[in-house]
Design an enzyme around this catalytic site. Structure first.
Site, PDB file in Angstrom:
ATOM      1  CD  GLU A 188      50.302  39.248  52.889  1.00 53.18           C
ATOM      2  OE1 GLU A 188      49.554  39.674  53.789  1.00 53.18           O
ATOM      3  OE2 GLU A 188      51.241  39.916  52.398  1.00 53.18           O
ATOM      4  CG  ASP A 232      48.846  36.355  49.266  1.00 49.06           C
ATOM      5  OD1 ASP A 232      47.908  36.309  50.090  1.00 49.06           O
ATOM      6  OD2 ASP A 232      49.488  37.399  49.030  1.00 49.06           O
TER       7      ASP A 232
HETATM    8 MN   LIG Z   1      50.699  38.563  47.692  1.00 48.02          MN
END
Ligand SMILES: [Mn+2]
Length: 320
Positions: free
Chosen positions: A274, A229
């Site tokens: 993300e 992420d």
């Molecule tokens: Mn995450």
């Protein structure tokens, strides 16, 4: 590491309130992800951007939850493509897209590992554990729930398909945590997930917890999925994420992880999640992420020289 890579675009942003992650997969391509991997001698096949299965509108007792049907549709698509990619013999790199995509990717690779009779492990690099259930999420953002889903925690069915081969919580190592809600804390402790917060990394460094986890993967002859992420990183170096939390991993810490993973030769699948190009500064986060992936796949600035007479780590030599 596997010499054949398939890229799978997941332009999903239904797991968050902030728009922009749908552009993530293309930003990775613009930042020359394909060319970079090819320059390392890898065979790269881009399977393009996927689309969610159409699912009828769903409502949940937790009124905060939004885009439930779309996220279920994405989970089904990514589950199937993950199974297909693993069976193709290549190493899939899923380019997102918000982290709710891991509901599909991780449950899919876990299914594939079970079919092959291998143990599946997950390295979770993230500021958050994403360990909420549908009833505990207060934001209603489903990118806060994937790790609870693929470990088979209750409450996801009948909305999402049941995870036939859940990841064992003790097979998950989370590094970099610095924003954990109470409900998640309780669930992580109860289940026995290996969760290291930033304080642990500050005190012990990143190498020790990572190496001991990799040892475990190796001993089990397991497969390793990396879920990376962007908010794992310090926001100063990686601003293109909707959920920045100060105090993230530095450039060197993240690079070291990639280099240790490359040396281990254990990674069998990857999520890059993300990335929100709408929040980026001249593409710097996308380029940085591509840089990290290059290290993961073995790019070296300096090669370590080991000789019988001097032992390991005595010297470095430039590679031409
Ligand atoms: Mn995450």
């Amino acid at each position: 590491m596997n010499k054949k890579v398939v890229l799978i675009g997941a332009p999903i942003e239904t797991g968050t309130h902030i728009s922009g992650c749908r552009m993530g997969p293309d930003a990775f391509r613009c930042a020359k992800l394909v060319e970079t991997l090819q320059s390392l001698g890898l065979e790269v096949e881009d399977w393009g951007n996927q689309a969610p299965k159409p699912i009828a509108t769903q409502t949940h007792a937790n009124g905060a939850i939004h885009h439930l049907a779309e996220t279920i549709g994405w989970t089904q698509t990514l589950f199937e493509v993950a199974v297909k990619a693993m069976h193709s013999g290549a190493l899939p790199v899923f380019i997102g897209g918000d982290h709710s995509m891991a509901m599909g990717t991780v449950s899919g690779i876990s299914e594939s590992a079970a079919q092959a009779g291998q143990e599946q492990f997950v390295l979770w690099l993230d500021a958050h554990p994403d360990y909420h259930g549908l009833s505990t999420t207060m934001s209603g953002n489903l990118h806060g729930t994937p790790a609870a889903y693929f470990t088979g925690r209750s409450g996801f069915t009948p909305y999402f398909q049941e995870v036939a081969n859940p990841i064992k919580p003790e097979n998950i190592c989370m590094l970099g945590l610095r924003s954990v809600d109470q409900a998640e804390r309780d669930a992580l402790m109860h289940d026995g997930v290996l969760a290291y917060d930033m304080r642990y990394i500050d005190e012990h460094g990143i190498s020790q917890p990572l190496q001991s986890f990799l040892q475990k993967v190796k001993q089990a002859n397991g497969r390793l999925h990396l879920s990376f992420d962007v908010d794992f990183l310090e926001p100063d170096i990686a601003p293109a994420v909707g959920t920045t939390v100060p105090g993230g991993a530095t450039f060197r810490e993240a690079h070291l992880i990639m280099e240790i993973l490359a040396d281990s030769n254990l990674v069998t699948s990857v999520d890059l999640v993300e990335l929100n190009p709408f929040l980026d500064e001249r593409g710097k986060t996308a380029s940085l992420m591509v840089d990290f992936i290059a290290s993961l796949f073995g790019r070296r600035v300096l090669d370590r020289v080991t000789t019988a007479s001097h032992g390991p780590m005595m010297g470095y030599a430039m590679v031409s």
